[in-house]
Scaffold this motif. Structure first.
Motif, mmCIF file in Angstrom:
data_model
loop_
_atom_site.group_PDB
_atom_site.id
_atom_site.type_symbol
_atom_site.label_atom_id
_atom_site.label_comp_id
_atom_site.label_asym_id
_atom_site.label_seq_id
_atom_site.Cartn_x
_atom_site.Cartn_y
_atom_site.Cartn_z
ATOM 1 N N THR A 105 -31.263 -2.632 -27.075
ATOM 2 C CA THR A 105 -32.168 -3.277 -25.933
ATOM 3 C C THR A 105 -32.764 -4.452 -26.013
ATOM 4 N N PRO A 106 -32.388 -5.383 -24.991
ATOM 5 C CA PRO A 106 -33.026 -6.708 -25.224
ATOM 6 C C PRO A 106 -34.495 -6.759 -24.907
ATOM 7 N N ASN A 107 -35.255 -7.270 -25.601
ATOM 8 C CA ASN A 107 -36.877 -7.390 -25.480
ATOM 9 C C ASN A 107 -36.954 -8.252 -24.249
ATOM 10 N N LYS A 108 -37.629 -7.512 -23.146
ATOM 11 C CA LYS A 108 -38.012 -8.240 -21.731
ATOM 12 C C LYS A 108 -39.235 -8.840 -21.945
ATOM 13 N N SER A 109 -40.049 -8.763 -22.964
ATOM 14 C CA SER A 109 -41.370 -9.662 -22.998
ATOM 15 C C SER A 109 -41.098 -11.051 -23.346
ATOM 16 N N PRO A 110 -41.725 -11.906 -22.757
ATOM 17 C CA PRO A 110 -41.528 -13.391 -23.250
ATOM 18 C C PRO A 110 -42.128 -13.498 -24.826
ATOM 19 N N PHE A 111 -41.380 -14.348 -25.197
ATOM 20 C CA PHE A 111 -41.690 -14.888 -26.704
ATOM 21 C C PHE A 111 -43.281 -15.080 -27.164
ATOM 22 N N HIS A 112 -44.067 -15.461 -26.219
ATOM 23 C CA HIS A 112 -45.254 -15.741 -26.425
ATOM 24 C C HIS A 112 -46.074 -14.468 -26.396
ATOM 25 N N ARG A 113 -45.417 -13.320 -26.160
ATOM 26 C CA ARG A 113 -46.178 -12.252 -26.017
ATOM 27 C C ARG A 113 -45.917 -11.412 -27.579
ATOM 28 N N THR A 114 -44.937 -11.813 -28.237
ATOM 29 C CA THR A 114 -44.488 -11.003 -29.477
ATOM 30 C C THR A 114 -45.670 -11.313 -30.558
ATOM 31 N N PRO A 115 -45.947 -10.372 -31.707
ATOM 32 C CA PRO A 115 -46.804 -10.608 -32.484
ATOM 33 C C PRO A 115 -46.474 -11.936 -33.429
ATOM 34 N N ALA A 116 -45.574 -12.566 -33.399
ATOM 35 C CA ALA A 116 -45.052 -13.575 -34.216
ATOM 36 C C ALA A 116 -45.689 -14.861 -33.576
ATOM 37 N N PHE A 117 -46.034 -15.004 -32.311
ATOM 38 C CA PHE A 117 -46.511 -15.985 -31.855
ATOM 39 C C PHE A 117 -47.722 -16.622 -32.247
ATOM 40 N N PRO A 118 -48.701 -15.700 -32.144
ATOM 41 C CA PRO A 118 -50.075 -16.541 -32.794
ATOM 42 C C PRO A 118 -50.089 -16.841 -34.170
ATOM 43 N N VAL A 119 -49.035 -16.386 -34.942
ATOM 44 C CA VAL A 119 -48.949 -16.798 -36.416
ATOM 45 C C VAL A 119 -48.312 -18.223 -36.438
ATOM 46 N N LEU A 120 -47.381 -18.276 -35.443
ATOM 47 C CA LEU A 120 -46.482 -19.395 -35.382
ATOM 48 C C LEU A 120 -47.439 -20.612 -34.925
ATOM 49 N N MET A 121 -48.173 -20.361 -33.925
ATOM 50 C CA MET A 121 -49.210 -21.294 -33.328
ATOM 51 C C MET A 121 -50.053 -21.775 -34.469
ATOM 52 N N LEU A 122 -50.600 -20.669 -34.966
ATOM 53 C CA LEU A 122 -51.491 -21.186 -36.110
ATOM 54 C C LEU A 122 -50.906 -22.269 -37.310
ATOM 55 N N GLN A 123 -49.550 -21.749 -37.649
ATOM 56 C CA GLN A 123 -48.589 -22.590 -38.446
ATOM 57 C C GLN A 123 -48.495 -24.045 -37.803
ATOM 58 N N LEU A 124 -48.555 -24.171 -36.603
ATOM 59 C CA LEU A 124 -48.270 -25.384 -36.138
ATOM 60 C C LEU A 124 -49.696 -26.128 -36.020
ATOM 61 N N ILE A 125 -50.779 -25.488 -35.817
ATOM 62 C CA ILE A 125 -52.067 -26.028 -36.051
ATOM 63 C C ILE A 125 -52.214 -26.595 -37.530
ATOM 64 N N VAL A 126 -51.936 -25.495 -38.370
ATOM 65 C CA VAL A 126 -52.241 -26.020 -39.912
ATOM 66 C C VAL A 126 -51.362 -27.256 -40.016
ATOM 67 N N THR A 127 -50.193 -27.342 -39.686
ATOM 68 C CA THR A 127 -49.293 -28.446 -39.939
ATOM 69 C C THR A 127 -49.667 -29.701 -39.456
ATOM 70 N N LEU A 128 -50.176 -29.759 -38.277
ATOM 71 C CA LEU A 128 -50.752 -30.907 -37.796
ATOM 72 C C LEU A 128 -52.011 -31.296 -38.510
ATOM 73 N N ALA A 129 -52.874 -30.258 -38.880
ATOM 74 C CA ALA A 129 -54.131 -30.627 -39.490
ATOM 75 C C ALA A 129 -54.079 -31.209 -40.879
ATOM 76 N N VAL A 130 -53.062 -30.640 -41.759
ATOM 77 C CA VAL A 130 -52.592 -31.061 -42.876
ATOM 78 C C VAL A 130 -52.137 -32.593 -42.863
ATOM 79 N N ALA A 131 -51.197 -32.900 -41.935
ATOM 80 C CA ALA A 131 -50.769 -34.040 -41.700
ATOM 81 C C ALA A 131 -51.922 -35.322 -41.400
ATOM 82 N N LEU A 132 -52.932 -34.894 -40.623
ATOM 83 C CA LEU A 132 -53.954 -35.479 -39.935
ATOM 84 C C LEU A 132 -54.940 -35.692 -41.420
ATOM 85 N N VAL A 133 -55.216 -34.987 -42.025
ATOM 86 C CA VAL A 133 -56.136 -34.942 -43.204
ATOM 87 C C VAL A 133 -55.579 -35.822 -44.323
ATOM 88 N N LEU A 134 -54.037 -35.621 -44.453
ATOM 89 C CA LEU A 134 -53.522 -36.401 -45.429
ATOM 90 C C LEU A 134 -53.384 -37.779 -45.144
#
Length: 134
Positions: A5-34
């Motif tokens: 059954t295909p998942n009909k919910s958009p990707f941004h509603r999956t439990p992985a989305f907030p983790v990926l967004m936090l990973q993106l924020i950490v990636t950008l923060a590390v780059a800026l600090v360095l």
């Protein structure tokens, strides 16, 4: 008859989305600090290291959350294994591309960015626990 059954919910509603967004924020923060403390080479090296972890994690999450429901259990398990294999291959390819294609490069900054993003992924259960259900 296909039991997936295909998942009909958009990707941004999956439990992985907030983790990926936090990973993106950490990636950008590390780059800026360095960049701020060690210069632009360290900054983009840290950014690349974070992306080497983030891009495969996004691929994995997309694969795993493609299906939903009890009828899709077999498909979800199959996607989990193929997603994990793809994630490992993609990680290796991205590391090779960074090592061979980017000069100059701060090796410690690459690994620092990579490890920072992995730590966020390792704390995913804590992050997802606070994710609102819709």
């Amino acid at each position: 008859m296909d039991a997936r059954t295909p998942n009909k919910s958009p990707f941004h509603r999956t439990p992985a989305f907030p983790v990926l967004m936090l990973q993106l924020i950490v990636t950008l923060a590390v780059a800026l600090v360095l960049w701020g403390f060690q210069g632009w080479i360290a900054g983009y090296s840290g950014l690349l290291g974070g992306l080497v972890a983030l891009i495969p994690n996004g691929y994995f999450a997309f694969r795993v959350y493609r299906y939903s429901g009890a009828r899709s259990a077999r498909a979800i398990v199959g996607e989990f294994y193929s997603g994990e294999a793809g994630k490992l291959i993609l990680t290796a390819v991205l590391f090779i591309a960074v090592w061979l294609g980017v000069k100059p490069l701060e090796v410690a900054a690459v690994f620092g960015g990579y490890l920072a993003v992995l730590v966020v992924g390792a704390s995913a259960l804590l992050i997802v626990k606070g994710f609102p259900k819709h």
